[in-house]
Design a protein around this motif. Structure first.
Motif, mmCIF file in Angstrom:
data_model
loop_
_atom_site.group_PDB
_atom_site.id
_atom_site.type_symbol
_atom_site.label_atom_id
_atom_site.label_comp_id
_atom_site.label_asym_id
_atom_site.label_seq_id
_atom_site.Cartn_x
_atom_site.Cartn_y
_atom_site.Cartn_z
ATOM 1 N N ARG A 80 -18.037 1.651 27.624
ATOM 2 C CA ARG A 80 -19.185 2.543 27.465
ATOM 3 C C ARG A 80 -20.064 2.661 28.697
ATOM 4 N NH1 ARG A 80 -22.663 1.571 22.367
ATOM 5 N NH2 ARG A 80 -21.392 3.163 21.367
ATOM 6 N N MET A 84 -20.278 6.118 31.055
ATOM 7 C CA MET A 84 -21.546 6.838 31.174
ATOM 8 C C MET A 84 -21.981 6.942 32.636
ATOM 9 S SD MET A 84 -23.489 5.492 27.752
ATOM 10 C CE MET A 84 -24.902 6.541 27.769
ATOM 11 N N CYS A 180 -22.616 16.671 32.475
ATOM 12 C CA CYS A 180 -23.459 15.637 31.866
ATOM 13 C C CYS A 180 -22.963 15.270 30.485
ATOM 14 C CB CYS A 180 -24.902 16.127 31.769
ATOM 15 S SG CYS A 180 -25.800 15.905 33.294
ATOM 16 N N HIS A 181 -22.204 16.161 29.861
ATOM 17 C CA HIS A 181 -21.692 15.816 28.543
ATOM 18 C C HIS A 181 -20.702 14.671 28.589
ATOM 19 C CE1 HIS A 181 -23.420 19.772 27.632
ATOM 20 N NE2 HIS A 181 -23.569 19.283 26.416
ATOM 21 N N VAL A 183 -21.430 11.923 29.798
ATOM 22 C CA VAL A 183 -22.254 10.778 29.427
ATOM 23 C C VAL A 183 -22.303 10.655 27.904
ATOM 24 C CG1 VAL A 183 -24.509 9.718 29.698
ATOM 25 C CG2 VAL A 183 -23.610 11.157 31.501
ATOM 26 N N ALA A 184 -22.445 11.820 27.250
ATOM 27 C CA ALA A 184 -22.448 11.797 25.786
ATOM 28 C C ALA A 184 -21.109 11.296 25.259
ATOM 29 C CB ALA A 184 -22.753 13.197 25.253
ATOM 30 N N ALA A 187 -20.967 7.669 25.436
ATOM 31 C CA ALA A 187 -21.767 6.972 24.430
ATOM 32 C C ALA A 187 -20.970 6.742 23.155
ATOM 33 C CB ALA A 187 -23.025 7.783 24.130
ATOM 34 N N LEU A 188 -19.952 7.586 22.933
ATOM 35 C CA LEU A 188 -19.170 7.439 21.709
ATOM 36 C C LEU A 188 -18.205 6.263 21.759
ATOM 37 C CD1 LEU A 188 -18.191 11.122 20.880
ATOM 38 C CD2 LEU A 188 -19.527 9.592 19.458
ATOM 39 N N ILE B 270 -28.846 20.161 30.183
ATOM 40 C CA ILE B 270 -29.045 18.718 30.390
ATOM 41 C C ILE B 270 -29.845 18.122 29.242
ATOM 42 C CG2 ILE B 270 -30.192 17.034 31.826
ATOM 43 C CD1 ILE B 270 -29.029 18.076 34.132
ATOM 44 N N ALA B 273 -27.553 17.554 26.429
ATOM 45 C CA ALA B 273 -26.676 16.400 26.615
ATOM 46 C C ALA B 273 -27.437 15.099 26.357
ATOM 47 C CB ALA B 273 -26.071 16.401 28.020
ATOM 48 N N LEU B 276 -27.834 14.569 22.708
ATOM 49 C CA LEU B 276 -26.593 14.085 22.096
ATOM 50 C C LEU B 276 -26.448 12.584 22.292
ATOM 51 C CD1 LEU B 276 -23.751 16.646 22.890
ATOM 52 C CD2 LEU B 276 -24.528 15.901 20.662
ATOM 53 N N VAL B 277 -26.698 12.135 23.527
ATOM 54 C CA VAL B 277 -26.572 10.706 23.810
ATOM 55 C C VAL B 277 -27.534 9.912 22.931
ATOM 56 C CG1 VAL B 277 -26.854 8.934 25.569
ATOM 57 C CG2 VAL B 277 -25.828 11.100 26.175
ATOM 58 N N ILE B 280 -26.288 9.787 19.347
ATOM 59 C CA ILE B 280 -25.145 8.897 19.160
ATOM 60 C C ILE B 280 -25.586 7.438 19.177
ATOM 61 C CG2 ILE B 280 -22.995 8.107 20.204
ATOM 62 C CD1 ILE B 280 -22.633 10.985 21.230
ATOM 63 N N LEU B 281 -26.436 7.085 20.149
ATOM 64 C CA LEU B 281 -26.845 5.687 20.241
ATOM 65 C C LEU B 281 -27.717 5.278 19.060
ATOM 66 C CD1 LEU B 281 -27.467 5.408 24.072
ATOM 67 C CD2 LEU B 281 -25.556 4.525 22.760
ATOM 68 N N GLU B 284 -25.648 4.670 16.064
ATOM 69 C CA GLU B 284 -24.934 3.399 16.102
ATOM 70 C C GLU B 284 -25.861 2.252 15.734
ATOM 71 O OE1 GLU B 284 -22.188 3.106 19.095
ATOM 72 O OE2 GLU B 284 -22.375 0.943 19.353
#
Lengths: 428, 324
Positions: A80, A84, A180-181, A183-184, A187-188, B270, B273, B276-277, B280-281, B284
């Motif tokens: 991860r 990222m 930048c996606h 990075v998303a 995160a998964l 941006i 994005a 989204l991060v 997701i975090l 979790e």
């Protein structure tokens, strides 16, 4: 905390598949569609085509040679944070590229910076994916890798639209935002600890053990040979068709047809790889042999229908060998060592890819047509598939124990597919 | 004629008279020549003599062959004054006697063409003339009137100039190059660039400001380089090629954007994005918390089980079995 004995084969694994799908789209889709920028750079910087195509070459080379670093870091810190960071680097490279004033600037920002960002994303993601699956590993791989094919369909017109609207500076800015996606996607990638992890040790120990692992070395050699021939059609098919008298538009259409059958081949082979018992290496050998045969037949075919059939066959078989090639590696070296293994294979097989296209071009210059190039490419593939026979348990009826991680190298194959496609897409 | 007077004077007149007469006749002949050059009959349309300066002109031969019952048009591209030999060939379906052959410029009839008959049913007609200025450009047609009128038209024009059709998009601070090329031409005598705001064309002088550089690798193309672009530099740019026989020009559009234009979608993407991060975090963290609570519940149940086991064990004196 004791790790799981078996990979989960589902559950969060499907989210990892999604992440890998978008990642392969954002890394290789961008690389493949870079041909659209190619034309703009040639006129904007008033440079020759050969010098501009170095941008993509440097990017791919850095991505492949940097794979072991990405793998080693993933082993230490988990995938991860590494992915990222890679996403941030890739986006930063594109951002800096939009301010470029010279070609060297682009070499450094896109080639070096984005390339190292991609090195930190692609290999760790696929390695992580292979840890999450065992029974359905090939299918998961196949599904994830369809991202490459679909994105090259979507991104080429998208990038052209961006160029028409914002010129290349604005377009690069927006591609950076898209990156930048990554990075998303990173995160998964929830860390997963498996039972073998404590047994295999840190990155350095893994690398040394891999370098002494006979089957792994043989597999690396096989994949390097396969890689040398694999990308030739993507690089030279359009030129070969034009030599035969085809117009540019039908030739590009034929490439699209090959790309579609590539997509279908990936998913079909992924499903097949899990359904058929026994080592996956046998399927890999089947697909590589068929790809080699179809490559060797290319110069023989003259009629348009025969060429279309061969293009579909090549697309299907070459797409089919990608997920399987990734599935073999976990079976060979175990999921504990997969990060390092994958990185190492990527790096070595990239030599094959880097040599393949220039060799083919050289043969063409010497002989005057592409017959020798395609035949040699097919020969490389057949020799590579021959080396695969020497892998352990090849002739057994039972799969190798599923807890061994063995999927490494198919990513490198994918990278190479991007490069030729870019050159093939240098139209307009 | 001098009247005779005396013998010596008359004798002198008689000896002088024939040479004088000869002189007078010669002089009158000269006057006659002068008069004839002033007659209106001349074959050259511009007033120059038909045989002047042929060594400077190039010869252009162009042919049209007319197929049955259709008209043909041919494009002739000229840059500088030329001697034109235009030929039309026509095959009649029937009798040649009823065919009427003329040459027209537009609708105006022309003279001084020749026509010959070849074979049984073919007529060849030729019109020769010189083109020396732009007024002579246009459509020249040979017209065959049989049952229907058939025309072979020579469209004589200067080479066309072409720039890029799509608007050129650049950013503030960039430099860019506008290119104009003329096709099928050797080279105009002169290229000029203009800017237009609305309908007024303003010529661009490269020597006056450091912003513009006009260059050209070959004679048939011109490049206008603009440096340090500002937003006002956007608009229409015209390149004009001047040939001895005329001019042609083309328009190019330049768009200068400020960097803010792509920045808005950039920040939007941006932000998406990053969102989204974050989602997701956070998801979790949330699912991990949910996992911990069920574990607490399970531990509580296990303690209850153990207590009941112990109490059972005391009564039974049997080995305790711990349930997981």
């Amino acid at each position: 905390m004791a790790g799981r004995a078996e990979p989960p084969d589902g559950g969060w694994g499907w989210m990892v598949v999604l992440s890998a799908f978008f990642q392969s789209a954002l890394v290789f889709g961008v690389l493949r569609s870079f041909g659209v920028f190619f034309v703009e750079f040639v006129s904007a910087f008033e440079e020759q085509a050969a010098r501009v195509s170095w941008i993509a070459s440097i990017g791919i080379a850095v991505q492949q040679f940097g794979s072991p670093i990405g793998s080693a870091l993933s082993t230490k810190f988990g995938p991860r944070p590494v992915v990222m960071t890679g996403g941030i680097l890739a986006a930063l490279g594109m951002l800096l590229a939009s301010f470029a004033t010279s070609l060297t600037h682009l070499y450094l920002s896109i080639g070096l910076l984005s390339g190292s960002g991609w090195a930190l994303t692609f290999t760790p993601t696929l390695a992580c994916l292979s840890r999450y699956f065992s029974r359905r590993r090939s299918l998961a791989m196949g599904l994830a890798l369809t991202g490459v094919g679909l994105s090259s369909f979507a991104f080429a017109p998208l990038f052209q639209w961006l160029l028409n609207r914002f010129a290349w500076r604005g377009a690069l800015l927006l591609v950076s935002a898209l990156s930048c996606h990554l990075v998303a996607c990173g995160a998964l990638l929830r860390p997963l600890s498996l039972a073998e992890d404590s047994a295999v040790g840190g990155p350095r120990a893994q690398l040394t053990s891999l370098l002494h692992h006979g089957p792994f070395l043989r597999y690396t050699v096989a994949l390097t040979l396969i890689n040398t021939g694999y990308f030739i059609p993507y690089v030279h098919l359009v030129a070969h068709l034009q030599d035969l008298g085809w117009d540019p538009l039908p030739a590009a259409f034929l490439l699209s047809v090959a790309a579609i059958s590539d997509l279908v081949g990936r998913v079909a082979s992924g499903w097949l790889g899990d359904a058929v018992p026994g080592p996956v290496a046998r399927l890999l050998m089947l697909w590589t042999t068929l790809t080699g045969v179809s490559l060797a037949l290319f110069p023989v075919a003259q009629a348009p229908t025969a060429l279309v059939v061969l293009a579909v066959a090549y697309g299907f078989t070459s797409g089919a060998l990608t997920p399987v090639a990734f599935s073999v590696l976990p079976e060979l070296v175990g999921t504990g060592r997969i990060y390092c293994g994958l990185g190492l294979v990527q790096m070595v097989e990239s030599i094959g890819g880097l040599l393949g296209a220039p060799l083919s071009g050289y043969l063409r210059d010497v002989t005057g047509n592409y017959t020798a190039s395609f035949m040699v490419a097919g020969a490389f593939l057949l020799v590579g598939s021959g080396v695969l026979i020497t892998l352990p348990h090849f002739f057994s009826c039972f799969s190798a124990p599923t807890s061994r991680p063995q999927e490494l190298v198919i990513e490198a194959l994918d990278t190479k597919v991007s490069l030729p496609k870019e050159e093939g897409l240098g139209e307009d | 004629m001098l009247p005779g007077r005396g013998a010596p004077g008359a004798r002198a007149a008689r000896t002088l008279l024939p040479p004088l007469l000869v002189l007078l006749a010669a002089a009158r002949g000269g006057w006659a020549d002068g008069a004839s050059t002033e007659s209106p009959f001349t074959s050259s349309p511009v007033g120059e003599g038909p045989m002047t300066n042929y060594s400077n002109l190039s010869l252009e031969r162009h042919n049209i062959t007319l197929p049955e019952r259709s008209s043909v048009q041919k494009q002739v591209i000229l840059e500088s004054p030329s001697l034109m030999y235009l030929t039309c060939k026509f095959t009649a379906s029937g009798n040649l006697t009823s065919v009427c052959v003329t040459w027209k410029r537009g609708d105006e009839p022309l003279k001084n063409f020749s026509h010959t008959v070849e074979g049984n049913s073919t007529v060849r007609t030729q019109y020769n003339f010189t083109i020396v200025n732009s007024k002579q450009l246009g459509n020249y047609s040979c017209v065959f009137e049989d049952r229907k009128e058939q025309r072979g038209t020579f469209t004589i024009q200067v080479p066309e100039v072409k720039g890029k059709k799509k608007p050129l998009i650049t950013y503030v601070g960039d430099s860019t190059v506008l290119v104009c090329k003329c096709e099928k031409c050797v080279g105009p005598s002169h290229w000029t660039w203009y800017r237009s705001n609305g309908s007024v064309q303003v010529p661009i002088d490269a020597n006056m400001s450091a912003k513009y550089v006009i260059s050209g690798a070959h004679n048939n193309e011109t490049k206008l380089k603009l440096m340090n672009l500002l937003e006002e530099d956007g608009g229409s740019y015209w390149c004009r090629a001047v040939f001895p026989l005329g001019e042609s020009e083309d328009q190019q559009e330049l768009v200068v954007l400020s960097f803010l234009v792509p920045l808005k979608p950039f920040f939007a993407i941006i932000a998406e994005a990053v969102l989204l991060v974050a989602i997701i975090l956070l998801f979790e963290v949330y699912t991990q918390k949910r996992k911990k609570h069920p574990d607490d519940g399970k531990e509580f149940e296990q303690i209850e089980q153990l207590k009941s086991d112990d109490s059972n064990g005391l009564e039974n004196n049997a080995p305790r079995q711990r349930k997981k």
